[in-house]
Motif scaffolding. Sequence first.
Motif, PDB file in Angstrom:
ATOM      1  N   LEU A 170      38.341 -84.282 -21.913  1.00 13.92           N
ATOM      2  CA  LEU A 170      38.058 -83.148 -22.401  1.00 13.92           C
ATOM      3  C   LEU A 170      36.271 -82.625 -22.474  1.00 13.92           C
ATOM      4  CD1 LEU A 170      40.400 -82.760 -25.463  1.00 13.92           C
ATOM      5  CD2 LEU A 170      40.528 -82.121 -23.321  1.00 13.92           C
ATOM      6  N   GLN A 171      35.768 -83.413 -22.333  1.00 12.15           N
ATOM      7  CA  GLN A 171      33.924 -82.647 -22.305  1.00 12.15           C
ATOM      8  C   GLN A 171      34.027 -83.138 -21.241  1.00 12.15           C
ATOM      9  OE1 GLN A 171      34.625 -82.778 -25.365  1.00 12.15           O
ATOM     10  NE2 GLN A 171      35.551 -84.201 -26.677  1.00 12.15           N
ATOM     11  N   HIS A 172      34.379 -83.319 -20.120  1.00  8.00           N
ATOM     12  CA  HIS A 172      33.623 -83.488 -18.733  1.00  8.00           C
ATOM     13  C   HIS A 172      34.560 -81.959 -17.873  1.00  8.00           C
ATOM     14  CE1 HIS A 172      31.025 -86.569 -19.279  1.00  8.00           C
ATOM     15  NE2 HIS A 172      32.005 -86.959 -20.635  1.00  8.00           N
ATOM     16  N   LYS A 173      34.106 -81.543 -17.347  1.00  2.16           N
ATOM     17  CA  LYS A 173      34.731 -80.749 -16.555  1.00  2.16           C
ATOM     18  C   LYS A 173      35.904 -80.699 -15.078  1.00  2.16           C
ATOM     19  CE  LYS A 173      34.615 -75.903 -14.844  1.00  2.16           C
ATOM     20  NZ  LYS A 173      35.356 -76.053 -12.903  1.00  2.16           N
ATOM     21  N   GLY A 174      35.237 -82.226 -13.710  1.00  2.00           N
ATOM     22  CA  GLY A 174      36.571 -82.023 -13.640  1.00  2.00           C
ATOM     23  C   GLY A 174      37.746 -82.988 -13.590  1.00  2.00           C
ATOM     24  N   ALA A 175      36.982 -83.960 -15.342  1.00  4.95           N
ATOM     25  CA  ALA A 175      38.160 -84.706 -15.649  1.00  4.95           C
ATOM     26  C   ALA A 175      38.933 -83.555 -15.964  1.00  4.95           C
ATOM     27  CB  ALA A 175      37.217 -85.686 -17.015  1.00  4.95           C
ATOM     28  N   ALA A 176      38.613 -82.826 -16.967  1.00  7.20           N
ATOM     29  CA  ALA A 176      39.644 -81.701 -17.165  1.00  7.20           C
ATOM     30  C   ALA A 176      40.648 -81.405 -16.529  1.00  7.20           C
ATOM     31  CB  ALA A 176      38.413 -80.974 -18.216  1.00  7.20           C
ATOM     32  N   ASP A 177      39.543 -80.544 -15.976  1.00  8.82           N
ATOM     33  CA  ASP A 177      40.918 -79.402 -14.358  1.00  8.82           C
ATOM     34  C   ASP A 177      41.504 -80.718 -13.994  1.00  8.82           C
ATOM     35  OD1 ASP A 177      38.931 -77.593 -14.611  1.00  8.82           O
ATOM     36  OD2 ASP A 177      37.189 -78.097 -12.982  1.00  8.82           O
ATOM     37  N   MET A 178      41.209 -81.752 -13.839  1.00 11.84           N
ATOM     38  CA  MET A 178      42.461 -82.980 -13.028  1.00 11.84           C
ATOM     39  C   MET A 178      43.157 -83.714 -14.152  1.00 11.84           C
ATOM     40  SD  MET A 178      41.857 -86.644 -11.473  1.00 11.84           S
ATOM     41  CE  MET A 178      42.083 -87.133 -13.689  1.00 11.84           C
ATOM     42  N   ALA A 179      43.282 -83.283 -15.697  1.00  7.07           N
ATOM     43  CA  ALA A 179      43.571 -83.733 -16.142  1.00  7.07           C
ATOM     44  C   ALA A 179      45.149 -82.978 -16.502  1.00  7.07           C
ATOM     45  CB  ALA A 179      43.379 -84.231 -16.994  1.00  7.07           C
ATOM     46  N   HIS A 180      43.667 -81.613 -16.214  1.00  3.33           N
ATOM     47  CA  HIS A 180      45.958 -79.860 -16.200  1.00  3.33           C
ATOM     48  C   HIS A 180      45.460 -79.731 -15.556  1.00  3.33           C
ATOM     49  CE1 HIS A 180      42.725 -80.241 -20.516  1.00  3.33           C
ATOM     50  NE2 HIS A 180      43.728 -80.313 -20.994  1.00  3.33           N
ATOM     51  N   SER A 181      45.594 -80.334 -14.444  1.00  5.28           N
ATOM     52  CA  SER A 181      46.350 -79.943 -13.495  1.00  5.28           C
ATOM     53  C   SER A 181      47.235 -81.036 -12.751  1.00  5.28           C
ATOM     54  CB  SER A 181      45.460 -80.335 -11.358  1.00  5.28           C
ATOM     55  OG  SER A 181      45.389 -81.730 -11.713  1.00  5.28           O
ATOM     56  N   LEU A 182      48.031 -81.505 -13.707  1.00 11.45           N
ATOM     57  CA  LEU A 182      49.117 -82.597 -13.622  1.00 11.45           C
ATOM     58  C   LEU A 182      49.815 -81.757 -13.580  1.00 11.45           C
ATOM     59  CD1 LEU A 182      47.439 -85.872 -15.284  1.00 11.45           C
ATOM     60  CD2 LEU A 182      48.343 -85.118 -12.939  1.00 11.45           C
ATOM     61  N   PRO A 183      51.602 -82.331 -13.441  1.00 12.04           N
ATOM     62  CA  PRO A 183      52.531 -81.937 -13.879  1.00 12.04           C
ATOM     63  C   PRO A 183      53.241 -81.529 -15.165  1.00 12.04           C
ATOM     64  CG  PRO A 183      52.747 -83.063 -12.149  1.00 12.04           C
ATOM     65  CD  PRO A 183      51.311 -83.021 -12.824  1.00 12.04           C
ATOM     66  N   LEU A 184      52.125 -81.756 -16.249  1.00 12.11           N
ATOM     67  CA  LEU A 184      52.555 -81.764 -17.586  1.00 12.11           C
ATOM     68  C   LEU A 184      51.824 -80.518 -18.891  1.00 12.11           C
ATOM     69  CD1 LEU A 184      51.913 -85.579 -17.993  1.00 12.11           C
ATOM     70  CD2 LEU A 184      53.904 -84.680 -17.599  1.00 12.11           C
ATOM     71  N   ARG A 185      52.533 -80.362 -19.248  1.00 18.04           N
ATOM     72  CA  ARG A 185      52.677 -79.572 -20.786  1.00 18.04           C
ATOM     73  C   ARG A 185      51.130 -80.076 -20.902  1.00 18.04           C
ATOM     74  NH1 ARG A 185      57.585 -75.792 -22.743  1.00 18.04           N
ATOM     75  NH2 ARG A 185      58.056 -74.836 -20.687  1.00 18.04           N
ATOM     76  N   VAL A 224      39.908 -74.795 -20.814  1.00 17.50           N
ATOM     77  CA  VAL A 224      38.947 -75.725 -19.548  1.00 17.50           C
ATOM     78  C   VAL A 224      37.459 -75.975 -19.745  1.00 17.50           C
ATOM     79  CG1 VAL A 224      39.138 -77.088 -17.374  1.00 17.50           C
ATOM     80  CG2 VAL A 224      41.228 -76.223 -18.338  1.00 17.50           C
ATOM     81  N   GLU A 225      37.421 -74.611 -19.177  1.00 15.84           N
ATOM     82  CA  GLU A 225      35.848 -74.172 -18.822  1.00 15.84           C
ATOM     83  C   GLU A 225      34.901 -74.839 -20.455  1.00 15.84           C
ATOM     84  OE1 GLU A 225      38.005 -69.965 -19.758  1.00 15.84           O
ATOM     85  OE2 GLU A 225      38.053 -72.513 -18.703  1.00 15.84           O
ATOM     86  N   THR A 226      35.679 -75.292 -21.156  1.00 13.93           N
ATOM     87  CA  THR A 226      34.108 -75.295 -22.267  1.00 13.93           C
ATOM     88  C   THR A 226      33.813 -76.765 -22.637  1.00 13.93           C
ATOM     89  OG1 THR A 226      36.632 -75.791 -23.688  1.00 13.93           O
ATOM     90  CG2 THR A 226      35.659 -72.900 -23.924  1.00 13.93           C
ATOM     91  N   ALA A 227      34.549 -77.418 -21.593  1.00 19.93           N
ATOM     92  CA  ALA A 227      34.047 -78.796 -21.502  1.00 19.93           C
ATOM     93  C   ALA A 227      32.183 -78.858 -21.413  1.00 19.93           C
ATOM     94  CB  ALA A 227      34.196 -79.794 -20.496  1.00 19.93           C
ATOM     95  N   GLY A 228      31.833 -79.821 -21.749  1.00 20.57           N
ATOM     96  CA  GLY A 228      30.588 -79.952 -21.907  1.00 20.57           C
ATOM     97  C   GLY A 228      29.953 -78.672 -22.492  1.00 20.57           C
ATOM     98  N   GLN A 229      30.114 -77.753 -23.360  1.00 21.72           N
ATOM     99  CA  GLN A 229      29.962 -77.097 -24.711  1.00 21.72           C
ATOM    100  C   GLN A 229      29.700 -77.329 -25.586  1.00 21.72           C
ATOM    101  OE1 GLN A 229      32.296 -72.901 -24.444  1.00 21.72           O
ATOM    102  NE2 GLN A 229      31.274 -72.653 -22.023  1.00 21.72           N
ATOM    103  N   ALA A 230      28.772 -77.468 -26.297  1.00 28.76           N
ATOM    104  CA  ALA A 230      28.626 -77.792 -28.320  1.00 28.76           C
ATOM    105  C   ALA A 230      30.058 -77.498 -28.850  1.00 28.76           C
ATOM    106  CB  ALA A 230      27.088 -77.044 -28.908  1.00 28.76           C
ATOM    107  N   MET A 231      30.460 -76.261 -28.844  1.00 31.03           N
ATOM    108  CA  MET A 231      31.555 -75.793 -29.139  1.00 31.03           C
ATOM    109  C   MET A 231      32.918 -75.487 -28.778  1.00 31.03           C
ATOM    110  SD  MET A 231      31.450 -76.140 -32.454  1.00 31.03           S
ATOM    111  CE  MET A 231      30.309 -76.637 -33.865  1.00 31.03           C
ATOM    112  N   ALA A 232      33.835 -75.744 -28.530  1.00 33.26           N
ATOM    113  CA  ALA A 232      35.117 -75.048 -27.866  1.00 33.26           C
ATOM    114  C   ALA A 232      35.476 -74.199 -28.107  1.00 33.26           C
ATOM    115  CB  ALA A 232      36.421 -76.383 -27.492  1.00 33.26           C
ATOM    116  N   PHE A 233      35.854 -73.400 -29.515  1.00 29.40           N
ATOM    117  CA  PHE A 233      35.657 -72.328 -30.045  1.00 29.40           C
ATOM    118  C   PHE A 233      34.746 -71.597 -30.911  1.00 29.40           C
ATOM    119  CE2 PHE A 233      39.185 -75.629 -30.256  1.00 29.40           C
ATOM    120  CZ  PHE A 233      40.162 -75.081 -29.581  1.00 29.40           C
TER     121      PHE A 233
END
Length: 681
Positions: A82-97, A256-265
Amino acid sequence: MTSRRFYFNRGMIRQNLRQHSWIAAVYLLGLLFALPLQMFLGGNPDTPPQKVDDLFRISGSLPMLFTLTLPVAAGLLLFRYLQHKGAADMAHSLPLRRKHLLTVQLFSGSILLLVPVWLTALAAGVMQNWDGNMFLYSGADVWTWGAIVSVLTLFLFTLTSFVGICLGLTVLQGIVVYILLILPAVLSQMVLYHLSIYLYGFPYQNNLRGIDYWSPFLHMMEITAKPYTWGELGIYAALIVLFVLLSYVLYRKRRVETAGQAMAFTYFNPLFRGGVMLSAMLISGTYFAQMRSGLSGWSFTGFALGAVIGYAGAEMVIRKSWQILNRKLPLQFAGYAVVLGLLLYLPVSPMTGFEARVPAADTISEIYAGSNYEGYRDSQPAAVSSVDYNTIGSPYKGIAPFSSDPTYITNVRKLHEALVQVRPGDGEGRYKIYSERTLFGYTLVYKLKDGSKITRQYNVPQAGFEPELKAVMESPEFKRTKYLLPLLDKPIASIQVSSGVRSVTISEPADIAAFKMLLKKEILNMSFKDQTDDAVPLATIRIATEESMNHPYSGYLFEGYNWNPSFHELGAWLEQKGYADKVRIKADDLLSVEVAKQSSEDVLPNGVNYDPEAHLRLAREGGRSVIVKDKARIEDILKIRRNYSSKTDSYFALVKFKNGNGEYYRLNASEMTPELKSLLP
């Protein structure tokens, strides 16, 4: 089948277990080392196996070292994507909710962490009757150990996972997790200290009871001193469910784009700024207030400095940059400072009425006044699973500290009203009274008829409060709790009377009964002057009750009694029985006695003005000291010695004993015999 495939994707679970199986291996090896191995290494092979009612008593907090690290590591690694944009994009591109993906990660982490715990518990159960096992325990103890470690493991893992969903940096995630584990105790202590500085009479020490255990981290490290109760485990289980539910809610909304930021919200930013600012203000403000007590300028400076540092630090973390200055920053800072300033001021403001509140006499059912309230309170009966082994053998156990005597309640209220009106030691004189007056540290506890309690703590100077103190301290109710008189009513195994040089043990039942009766009578007859006299006791009295001697975790000797010079009837009985001669210090027990005149002209730097060695050095240089060799005069000194204090126009003596000890005493000139005065300069 479709639901099971999505929620428990076997391919992802297999990948997680294969990639992070080292966590399970390290956790298993650590727990095996911390429990089963210690069963063979931790005991004494020359003695029979030791029975324990808690497996944590075998290895102490050693298992908690692994429990505090491996579940957190699992949470950091499993949610690192969740903290790295590339890994977050890949994980959330899987056919899983997202809820399916989160379920897989939580399930994988639970398997990696719980299997080692269960295998360790199984090993402890199998080894229960093995030869070489130095401890005896039951199967229920094994189940309890497994349940506690399992719940704490899941708590730490789900907390780390929840924090990882809220944040965008792995390093910050780990730091925040451990801060949250310690924060409840640290923040509570800072708040209590803040209240104690600005609220006169605030019971700081009374409120510190068990506050360290508010921190999961500190409680886990002190698990042998305070085992977990099932109620506490229930709270942790509820927190696990809460963290899981919040994780599902927030993970669904996380971008997804909050990866790498201090606060996700972004709506967590005000809470983060306010929390960091509040902690910094409390630390800085209380520090400056303590170092410069009563000076409001220094206190305000401390709070302002803490606010600036806290806000700047929080803003740098949020922005991940040193460049935080902009046009809006001063206004935002002012808003936070005003809100937090009011939050700190309102609880200590006069509007609360805390400092002037003295309950009306007709609302009070019982009352306590004295300096031993913590001892009485901490010794109250507790559930077996929550026994604190540091207080299990307390002599205060089973003794009620409160009194309902109307006269005693009236006298305590008068003392309280006088303290509220005069407020000794408040403001700039907060610490000055410690060095210039005789003080009594009193805790006043009112039990009201509506079931509530009012507690206050004061340092009461003797000077100026003699009438109020006399009325309270000469009361039998005060003496009952101050000198723990109910302990003398219990069956006593032995009484030890010791002067530090000589001692004697009274074990004959008839002598014990007579001694108890006389000691209790002498204490009840003590006047206010007797209780405030600084004459050195002739001996200390140690009481060993039969209950304490038979208790597996106790065996204490209560040392709360003295053989005072004013106890004439008790002294006569000890003389008659021949005990006094075996206890009393004599001239033959001493190597030397040096007496010197205390001069008001002695000039010493701050910090050593009450150092007897420094005063003796000046007395020697000024020719104001003399070595007393005559045994008769030494006996005179031993009879009139008082506790040392730096009082002018008096004498002080350095007494060196043959056992290697040395003590300083004060001598009143008015009590010296003419023969002794003739030897002194």
